[in-house]
Structures are given as structure tokens and as C-alpha cells.
Design a protein around this motif. Structure first.
Motif, PDB file in Angstrom:
ATOM      1  N   THR A  88      18.409  11.640  11.679  1.00  0.00           N
ATOM      2  CA  THR A  88      17.188  10.975  12.156  1.00  0.00           C
ATOM      3  C   THR A  88      15.962  11.440  11.378  1.00  0.00           C
ATOM      4  O   THR A  88      15.034  10.649  11.152  1.00  0.00           O
ATOM      5  N   GLU A  89      15.987  12.684  10.925  1.00  0.00           N
ATOM      6  CA  GLU A  89      14.845  13.197  10.169  1.00  0.00           C
ATOM      7  C   GLU A  89      14.742  12.608   8.765  1.00  0.00           C
ATOM      8  O   GLU A  89      13.784  12.876   8.045  1.00  0.00           O
ATOM      9  N   ASN A  90      15.716  11.828   8.356  1.00  0.00           N
ATOM     10  CA  ASN A  90      15.642  11.137   7.067  1.00  0.00           C
ATOM     11  C   ASN A  90      14.872   9.821   7.170  1.00  0.00           C
ATOM     12  O   ASN A  90      14.677   9.138   6.159  1.00  0.00           O
ATOM     13  N   THR A  91      14.447   9.471   8.376  1.00  0.00           N
ATOM     14  CA  THR A  91      13.665   8.258   8.560  1.00  0.00           C
ATOM     15  C   THR A  91      12.352   8.356   7.803  1.00  0.00           C
ATOM     16  O   THR A  91      11.598   9.314   7.958  1.00  0.00           O
ATOM     17  N   ALA A  92      12.087   7.370   6.946  1.00  0.00           N
ATOM     18  CA  ALA A  92      10.884   7.386   6.116  1.00  0.00           C
ATOM     19  C   ALA A  92      10.847   6.112   5.283  1.00  0.00           C
ATOM     20  O   ALA A  92      11.833   5.369   5.221  1.00  0.00           O
ATOM     21  N   VAL A  93       9.726   5.911   4.622  1.00  0.00           N
ATOM     22  CA  VAL A  93       9.660   4.907   3.567  1.00  0.00           C
ATOM     23  C   VAL A  93      10.078   5.618   2.279  1.00  0.00           C
ATOM     24  O   VAL A  93       9.530   6.678   1.949  1.00  0.00           O
ATOM     25  N   TYR A  94      11.022   5.047   1.597  1.00  0.00           N
ATOM     26  CA  TYR A  94      11.543   5.641   0.360  1.00  0.00           C
ATOM     27  C   TYR A  94      10.951   4.892  -0.834  1.00  0.00           C
ATOM     28  O   TYR A  94      11.003   3.662  -0.892  1.00  0.00           O
ATOM     29  N   TYR A  95      10.424   5.678  -1.759  1.00  0.00           N
ATOM     30  CA  TYR A  95       9.755   5.136  -2.938  1.00  0.00           C
ATOM     31  C   TYR A  95      10.494   5.539  -4.209  1.00  0.00           C
ATOM     32  O   TYR A  95      10.903   6.693  -4.366  1.00  0.00           O
ATOM     33  N   CYS A  96      10.581   4.602  -5.105  1.00  0.00           N
ATOM     34  CA  CYS A  96      11.100   4.852  -6.440  1.00  0.00           C
ATOM     35  C   CYS A  96       9.927   5.180  -7.355  1.00  0.00           C
ATOM     36  O   CYS A  96       8.836   4.603  -7.208  1.00  0.00           O
ATOM     37  N   ALA A  97      10.146   6.093  -8.291  1.00  0.00           N
ATOM     38  CA  ALA A  97       9.091   6.494  -9.208  1.00  0.00           C
ATOM     39  C   ALA A  97       9.639   6.633 -10.619  1.00  0.00           C
ATOM     40  O   ALA A  97      10.812   6.975 -10.798  1.00  0.00           O
ATOM     41  N   ALA A  98       8.775   6.388 -11.581  1.00  0.00           N
ATOM     42  CA  ALA A  98       9.136   6.533 -12.989  1.00  0.00           C
ATOM     43  C   ALA A  98       8.158   7.480 -13.667  1.00  0.00           C
ATOM     44  O   ALA A  98       6.963   7.462 -13.376  1.00  0.00           O
TER      45      ALA A  98
END
Length: 123
Positions: A88-98
Motif C-alpha cells: 500500500t505504501e507504493n501508492t503514488a504517481v510514478y514519473y519517468c525521467a530522462a
């Protein structure tokens, strides 16, 4: 310049799996080291994992080691994040970055960002 588009987020039960994808535009994908970050409500954006241009080097934050796997397909201009044994603690908005010239292990090291994809892990 590169444009990044994430996909694959969603709602999953604790213990489940998801695979995120990040598609990059342009012909210069192989010149970028890539990373995934996440941001939970009320918290700062934090590093999750990064992969080098060739895919030969990776770096993981301790809390996801053994559960998350980053990979890239340079022929498809895409980087993936396979997430297993989700909590449950992995709940988040996940962003890709370069990033150019370095593995993006902090937000400040990233040159380009995607718009993010929501991952929600229910108990």
C-alpha cells in the motif's frame, strides 16, 4: 529534446503486480539514461530506479530491491518498470525521467519528465 509518456498505472491489490511503460519520442533515446520516480500525496518526489543508456547499469532504492525491475528496449524507445509484491505504501504517481550523462538518481539530475501515471495499491 525528448518527450516522455507513461502508461500502465492503475488499481491493484496488495501483493499484486503492474508493469509501467514510458515511451520516448525522437531519435535520441539511446543517448539518455532513464529513471523512475514517484510522488505520494503530501510527499516529495523520490527516486525509485534508474537504468543506463545501454541498459547495462541499474540503480534501485533499497525499498524496492527484489520487487521492482527496470528494463529498456532501445529499438522501441521504451523503458519499463515491472513492480511485484506491491504494498500500500507504493501508492503514488510514478514519473519517468530522462537524463544525459548520468543516471538520474535525484529529481534534480533529470532533464525531462513525463506527465506521470497513478498507481494505487489497495489493502
Amino acid at each position: 529534446q525528448v518527450q516522455l509518456v507513461e502508461s500502465g498505472g492503475g488499481l491493484v491489490q496488495a501483493g499484486g503486480s503492474l508493469r509501467l511503460s514510458c515511451a520516448a519520442s525522437g531519435r535520441t533515446f539511446t543517448t539518455y539514461d532513464m529513471g523512475w520516480f514517484r510522488q505520494a500525496p503530501g510527499k516529495e518526489r523520490e527516486f525509485v530506479v534508474a537504468i543506463s543508456k545501454s541498459g547495462m547499469s541499474t540503480s534501485y532504492t533499497d525499498s524496492v530491491k527484489g520487487r521492482f525491475t527496470i528494463s529498456r528496449d532501445n529499438a522501441k524507445n521504451t523503458v519499463y518498470l515491472r513492480m511485484s509484491s506491491l504494498k500500500t505504501e507504493n501508492t503514488a504517481v510514478y514519473y519517468c525521467a530522462a537524463a544525459r550523462g548520468r543516471l538520474p538518481t535525484t529529481p534534480g539530475m533529470s532533464d525531462y519528465w513525463g506527465q506521470g501515471t497513478q498507481v494505487t495499491v489497495s489493502s
